[in-house]
Write a protein that holds these residues in place. Structure first.
Motif, mmCIF file in Angstrom:
data_model
loop_
_atom_site.group_PDB
_atom_site.id
_atom_site.type_symbol
_atom_site.label_atom_id
_atom_site.label_comp_id
_atom_site.label_asym_id
_atom_site.label_seq_id
_atom_site.Cartn_x
_atom_site.Cartn_y
_atom_site.Cartn_z
ATOM 1 N N ALA A 94 0.735 -1.250 0.048
ATOM 2 C CA ALA A 94 0.059 -0.024 0.143
ATOM 3 C C ALA A 94 0.996 1.223 0.123
ATOM 4 O O ALA A 94 0.466 2.208 -0.718
ATOM 5 C CB ALA A 94 -0.795 -0.002 1.165
ATOM 6 N N SER A 95 1.764 1.319 0.887
ATOM 7 C CA SER A 95 2.993 2.402 0.675
ATOM 8 C C SER A 95 3.528 2.652 -0.472
ATOM 9 O O SER A 95 3.823 3.821 -1.261
ATOM 10 C CB SER A 95 4.062 2.342 1.836
ATOM 11 O OG SER A 95 4.935 1.398 1.363
ATOM 12 N N ASP A 96 3.836 1.557 -1.593
ATOM 13 C CA ASP A 96 4.010 1.697 -2.907
ATOM 14 C C ASP A 96 3.369 2.434 -3.669
ATOM 15 O O ASP A 96 3.528 3.405 -4.533
ATOM 16 C CB ASP A 96 4.722 0.249 -3.334
ATOM 17 C CG ASP A 96 5.865 -0.403 -2.592
ATOM 18 O OD1 ASP A 96 6.434 0.356 -2.226
ATOM 19 O OD2 ASP A 96 6.130 -1.504 -3.148
ATOM 20 N N ASP A 97 1.965 2.114 -3.510
ATOM 21 C CA ASP A 97 0.961 2.562 -4.454
ATOM 22 C C ASP A 97 0.847 4.094 -3.706
ATOM 23 O O ASP A 97 0.595 4.983 -4.618
ATOM 24 C CB ASP A 97 -0.438 2.224 -4.109
ATOM 25 C CG ASP A 97 -0.279 0.633 -4.677
ATOM 26 O OD1 ASP A 97 0.280 0.245 -5.671
ATOM 27 O OD2 ASP A 97 -1.373 -0.207 -4.174
ATOM 28 N N THR A 98 0.811 4.416 -2.539
ATOM 29 C CA THR A 98 0.851 5.848 -1.998
ATOM 30 C C THR A 98 1.899 6.522 -2.681
ATOM 31 O O THR A 98 1.766 7.799 -2.790
ATOM 32 C CB THR A 98 0.874 5.945 -0.457
ATOM 33 O OG1 THR A 98 -0.120 4.970 0.018
ATOM 34 C CG2 THR A 98 0.685 7.346 -0.034
#
Length: 160
Positions: free
Chosen positions: A2-6
């Motif tokens: 999710a942090s990669d997407d953010t």
């Protein structure tokens, strides 16, 4: 994950804002240069000096013609232009193509707005095909050449 997407979304947002500012900067620079040209021409008229002696600035990237005839025309983009590098990148990607994110990573100095405009124009012109989220090059390596050269290369490929 999710942090990669953010982070990817944050990067896309920052890139988009930068592209918008660069486009506005370019527009303002062009307007300023046009005003400088008008000022120099008017000064030459008021001071009764020949225009050839007036110091009239040229528009960046457009030569001294003031924008007339400055388009690349049928010869297509130069190899070192953003469009030329984009075309080369997609040609080298082969039939699997590239996603917009992969393209932006490969062309970090090109603004996202410019790349998106080229992708849209090239897709609309039949040069690219969009398959899901991938752009696939559909024309041969001479697609950036003039229409005559393109027809010559197609004639040559017919002979092979």
């Amino acid at each position: 994950m999710a942090s990669d997407d953010t982070l990817a979304q944050a990067l896309a947002d920052v890139s988009e804002q930068r592209a918008a500012l660069e486009a506005e900067y370019e527009r303002i620079s062009m307007e300023l240069t046009k005003l400088r040209q008008a000022e120099a021409a008017l000064r030459a008229i008021v001071e009764n000096t020949p225009l050839s002696q007036a110091q009239i600035p040229s528009l960046p990237g457009l030569g001294t013609e003031g924008g007339r005839g400055s388009r690349r025309g049928s010869r297509g983009p130069r190899a070192n232009s953003a469009k030329g590098r984009l075309r080369q990148l997609l040609q080298e990607a082969g039939p699997q193509g590239l996603t917009p994110a992969q393209i932006m990573r490969a062309l970090p100095d090109a603004s996202p707005a410019t790349v998106n405009a080229y992708l849209s124009a090239m897709t609309g012109g039949g040069e690219l095909r969009r398959v899901d989220d991938f752009y696939v090059f559909t024309r041969g390596p001479d697609s950036g050449a003039s229409e005559n050269a393109a027809s010559d290369s197609s004639d040559a490929s017919d002979d092979e």
